[in-house]
Design a protein around this motif. Structure first.
Motif, mmCIF file in Angstrom:
data_model
loop_
_atom_site.group_PDB
_atom_site.id
_atom_site.type_symbol
_atom_site.label_atom_id
_atom_site.label_comp_id
_atom_site.label_asym_id
_atom_site.label_seq_id
_atom_site.Cartn_x
_atom_site.Cartn_y
_atom_site.Cartn_z
ATOM 1 N N ARG A 805 42.670 -16.185 91.776
ATOM 2 C CA ARG A 805 43.539 -16.170 90.607
ATOM 3 C C ARG A 805 44.890 -15.529 90.858
ATOM 4 O O ARG A 805 45.782 -15.619 90.019
ATOM 5 N N GLY A 806 45.017 -14.830 91.961
ATOM 6 C CA GLY A 806 46.311 -14.217 92.206
ATOM 7 C C GLY A 806 46.362 -13.529 93.548
ATOM 8 O O GLY A 806 45.338 -13.381 94.227
ATOM 9 N N ASP A 826 47.789 -7.896 86.926
ATOM 10 C CA ASP A 826 48.494 -9.118 87.342
ATOM 11 C C ASP A 826 48.446 -10.158 86.218
ATOM 12 O O ASP A 826 47.387 -10.362 85.600
ATOM 13 N N GLU A 827 49.577 -10.829 85.938
ATOM 14 C CA GLU A 827 49.673 -11.734 84.787
ATOM 15 C C GLU A 827 48.630 -12.857 84.848
ATOM 16 O O GLU A 827 47.944 -13.141 83.878
ATOM 17 N N ARG A 828 48.506 -13.471 86.051
ATOM 18 C CA ARG A 828 47.574 -14.608 86.153
ATOM 19 C C ARG A 828 46.130 -14.154 86.023
ATOM 20 O O ARG A 828 45.296 -14.853 85.444
ATOM 21 N N VAL A 829 45.865 -12.944 86.566
ATOM 22 C CA VAL A 829 44.508 -12.409 86.455
ATOM 23 C C VAL A 829 44.217 -12.067 84.993
ATOM 24 O O VAL A 829 43.145 -12.379 84.465
ATOM 25 N N LYS A 830 45.214 -11.482 84.347
ATOM 26 C CA LYS A 830 45.038 -11.118 82.932
ATOM 27 C C LYS A 830 44.683 -12.355 82.093
ATOM 28 O O LYS A 830 43.788 -12.315 81.250
ATOM 29 N N ALA A 831 45.386 -13.457 82.399
ATOM 30 C CA ALA A 831 45.124 -14.692 81.654
ATOM 31 C C ALA A 831 43.694 -15.178 81.889
ATOM 32 O O ALA A 831 43.032 -15.678 80.970
ATOM 33 N N ALA A 832 43.223 -15.007 83.134
ATOM 34 C CA ALA A 832 41.891 -15.518 83.467
ATOM 35 C C ALA A 832 40.767 -14.698 82.844
ATOM 36 O O ALA A 832 39.671 -15.207 82.644
#
Ligand SMILES: [Zn+2]
Ligand SMILES: [Zn+2]
Length: 854
Positions: A805-806, A826-832
């Motif tokens: 994811r990142g 991390d933004e992408r991890v947060k989204a996941a």
């Protein structure tokens, strides 16, 4: 740095030409200088204060030209020798010639050149090739085993062997190659064929031979293997199997005589005396000396035994003895089991070998695979005398459990065995062996598969065995002061009819040193494995003319620190030389038990799917490679193309690739060897300087570690290549003066030092270009600086439920909880992970953050 400009001797007009990497020019220049400097590759005397390092490659047979298998072997040893010199050791790195042997005689017949001349010509040529390849040998220690200065000591050792009862003569069946017209050692018979003539089946002949009692050291040779931790496990296993120790007992079975005087016995060897009550026949090898007496004059039996002998010989030739279809014949005679007094039939069987044990076995069909098969075929009795042990249970009261036959497990209890019933098999083996000994019909013993070493050869080109035969005195050794027994030189060589020496009256006829009467000289010569059994001791003092070696010198140099050669020598050469070391130790000449602490067996060189060989027509000549790409590229390719212990698949494009790489190194140093003015006031250091230093120290660590451990020189070379790529990546910054002179100089010096073991010519040239005055070979190996090698930042992959994811870059020394926190932020991890529950977040240091959610 200013000094560099002053000492550069190349005129500016030639600078442009320097851009092209010309290995011929560089290599010929240094080749000439190295030839003029005999001390450069020489070891210091044994009173040197330095720590010693003895690195040795197996000496070649002087066949006429080096092949790539040689080059690979020597490139490994040479890289190691150079590395150890740079680490400050007193290095012994010698070379010599295993110069006796049959090919010289074959060549003499084919080309009408005497063997000595042919051999010496070949040595001269191969030595020239080795020198051109830049191998750093101490030629002052060169040994050629065909010269009297060397072989006289073979003869001296032979006299010592004879004195100690370790050399003896016996009549025996020998392997005979009709093509070679000579006797072969068992080890020289491969799949029933001659090792030199793959198409020629080996025959059996009876001849009187000289033997060396290698079996006297069998147990020590076996036990010594446990200490040889620096040897490949596969080699130790091969030697263990070759020595083939088995514990058992010898038991005499009296031959039953229906009439006439009693007497005569058959001694069997068995590893399972505990099953002796189950013996229902005796089986003899067809060659067993008692067979003739037992079958008497019965022509029918004689013919049948001859058939068995032929079947066995054929199976031996085809190396199929294990798989032979079992046949046998009843002799009509009986033997008496000394334990049970039972009369059992004596058979002759084709699967019993004279060379194992005593050539006679007791057949216990219930408890041996082969005996079972044989008994089923011929309807012999099968009697169960051991049962599976019932651990922790009292002896069964009801019907004993019937094992599936043949039942061969050791974990068992005896039945039907008289007074030995109910014993465990371990206890029974001990007690029954002792019983046999007390009653004088047997004893516990150990046998070996290893046989004594037949060293007689009915050939010309070898060391004459220094013995005489006098009609009055019998066998008389040549007195030491009459050594060497010189090998005559003007000899008519044919491959037929035994040794050419036997046809020379001037050689054969001698005077008996005891009685002065006429004597006949031994015309057999020694197996060439005698030559190679101790040659590496001679290197320590090759010029000695009153002794084979000097003990104090040998004590300093031995054991060999690293021995390097092909795995095909795992048995013969390496067992004989281990034997010879012990023999010399017991003479008081040396103090080491083993010749070499570490052994390395390199892989083969393959081309078009087959081992490079003249007969396959796939040989690549090193001369051709040197002419096209240079010696450095040729030897570096041999190290780079595969891990040294694996087979190497020869690809010419690979040599060309290494040549291109060396060209890149050459051009980089030619461009950057000299200090250049910094562009502005003060030095503006590019950020890449740190990257280059890091990469440099990481590379130093990798190469250094590999020399001390894994020997994956292929990855070492790859690491140096990566480093050079990195240097090319910062050339603009260098050109702009953003690299401090001191660092740039240091980087280049270290690059050259790293290359020195692999590409010695180019490294030496560039060392001079860099203005260095000392001898590269003695310059200290670069030390690696852990602080400089350390990564500043590390990239982590972040996975959520196994999916990437990142990516995350953090300072290298970040603690785990910081890495975890940054990953989850991390933004992408947060989204996941949004809206889910975090079960765990695991940090794999330096690599990965693994987040599990539900
Ligand atoms: Zn042959
Ligand atoms: Zn005599």
């Amino acid at each position: 740095m200013a000094e560099i400009t002053n000492t550069t001797t190349t005129p500016p007009s030639q600078r442009q030409g320097d851009d092209r990497y010309d290995p011929q020019r560089i290599e010929e220049k240094w080749h000439a200088r190295w030839q003029a400097d005999p001390v450069l590759f020489a070891a210091e005397p044994h009173d040197s204060k330095r720590k010693k390092y003895y690195v040795l490659e197996m000496l070649p047979y002087p066949s006429g030209a080096l092949h790539m298998g040689h080059v690979r072997n020597y490139a490994i040893g040479d890289a190691l020798a150079r590395h150890m010199w740079m680490r400050g050791y007193n290095v012994l790195h010698p070379m010599g010639w295993d110069a006796f042997g049959l090919p010289a005689e074959n060549a003499a017949i084919k080309n009408k050149v005497p063997p000595r001349q042919w051999t010496l010509q070949n040595i001269a040529h191969m030595k020239q090739q080795m020198k051109r390849l830049g191998f750093a040998y101490d030629w002052s220690r060169e040994v050629a085993t065909c010269l009297p200065e060397y072989y006289r000591w073979n003869q001296w050792f032979f006299l010592k062997l004879y004195e100690k009862g370790l050399a003896y003569r016996k009549n025996s069946k020998v392997n005979w190659c009709p093509e070679c017209a000579t006797v072969l050692a068992n080890e020289q018979v491969v799949g029933g064929m001659c090792w030199r003539h793959e198409e020629t089946p080996v025959e059996q002949r009876e001849l009187e031979q000289w033997f060396v009692r290698t079996t006297q050291y069998a147990d020590e040779l076996l036990r010594g293997l446990d200490q040889l931790e620096g040897w490949p496990e596969k080699v130790r296993t091969m030697q263990r199997n070759w020595i083939g120790r088995s514990e058992g007992a010898l038991v005499d079975f009296k031959i039953d005589r229906p009439s006439g005087p009693a007497g005569g016995k058959i001694t069997v060897f068995t590893t399972r005396i505990d099953t002796i009550y189950g013996a229902t026949s005796i089986q003899l090898a067809p060659e067993h000396p008692l067979v003739a007496e037992l079958i008497g004059n019965d022509p029918d039996l004689q013919a049948k035994v001859e058939d068995l002998m032929r079947e066995q010989a054929r199976a031996k030739e085809e190396d199929q003895v294990e798989a032979i279809e079992k046949h046998g014949v009843f002799t009509g005679r009986y033997a008496i089991n000394p334990f049970s007094q039972e009369k059992i039939p004596i058979w002759v069987a084709n699967y019993i070998l004279m060379g194992y044990g005593t050539g006679a076995i007791m057949s216990v069909p219930a408890h041996d695979e082969r005996d079972y098969e044989f008994a089923q075929k011929y309807g012999l009795d099968v009697r169960i005398v051991i049962l599976p042990r019932r651990i922790g249970e009292p002896p069964a009261s009801g019907e004993p459990e019937q094992p599936i036959l043949p039942y061969t497990a050791k974990d068992s209890l005896l039945i039907n065995s008289g007074e030995f019933n109910e014993l465990s098999n371990e206890a029974a083996i001990k007690q029954m062996s002792a019983y046999a000994e007390q009653h004088g019909f047997g004893k516990a013993t150990v046998t070996y598969r290893l046989k004594d070493w037949g060293i007689s050869r009915q050939r010309y080109w070898g060391t004459p065995i220094p013995m005489l035969y006098c009609q009055k005195c019998g066998i008389v050794p040549v007195p030491e002061n009459q050594l060497p027994v010189l090998l005559p030189e003007n000899v008519d060589i044919t491959l037929q009819g035994g040794s050419p020496l036997a046809r020379m009256p001037e050689f054969v006829n001698a005077k008996c040193p005891k009685c002065g009467g006429p004597a006949r000289r031994e015309t057999d010569t020694m197996d060439t494995f005698v030559d190679s059994s101790w040659y590496f001791y001679r290197y320590t003092n090759a010029q000695l003319n009153d002794r084979p070696l000097d003990t104090a010198t040998v004590d300093y140099w031995f054991p060999i620190d690293q021995y390097i050669g092909g795995v095909e020598h795992a048995i013969l050469h390496l067992i004989y030389s281990r034997f010879w070391t012990r023999f010399m130790r017991d003479l008081g000449l040396v103090h080491n038990d083993e010749p070499a602490t570490r052994l390395f067996t390199q892989g083969m060189v393959i081309k078009n799917g087959a081992k490079m060989s003249k007969s396959k027509g796939n040989v690549v000549s090193p001369d051709d490679m040197i002419a096209r790409f240079g010696a450095d590229s040729t030897r570096m390719y041999a190290l780079f193309a595969a891990p040294p212990d694996r087979d190497l698949d020869w690809q010419e494009a690979g040599v060309e690739g290494v040549h291109r790489f060396l060209g890149r190194v050459y051009r980089f140093v030619m461009r950057n060897a000299q200090a250049r003015p910094v562009s502005g006031p003060g030095e503006i250091q590019a950020p890449t300087v740190r990257d280059v230093q890091r990469k440099l120290h990481q590379t130093i660590k990798r190469v250094t570690d590999d020399f001390q451990g894994r020997w994956h020189f292929n990855t070492c070379v790859a690491a140096v290549m990566e480093f050079v790529n990195e240097l090319y990546g910062v050339e603009e910054e260098i050109a702009a003066g953003k690299f401090p002179d001191a660092i740039l100089a240091d980087v280049q010096r270290n690059l050259v030092l790293l290359l020195a073991p692999f590409a010695p010519y180019l490294a030496r040239e560039l060392w001079e270009v860099l203005g260095e005055k000392d001898e590269l070979l003695r310059h200290p190996w670069p030390a690696y600086d852990p602080a400089l090698a350390k990564e500043d930042e590390i990239e982590y992959a972040v996975q959520v439920n196994g999916k990437l994811r990142g990516r995350l870059t953090v300072p290298a020394d970040s603690p785990e909880d910081v890495v975890r926190e940054r990953a989850l932020a991390d933004e992408r991890v947060k989204a996941a992970i949004e809206g889910k529950q975090i079960v765990k977040a695991i940090v794999v240091p330096g690599k990965l953050v693994n987040v599990v959610v539900k």
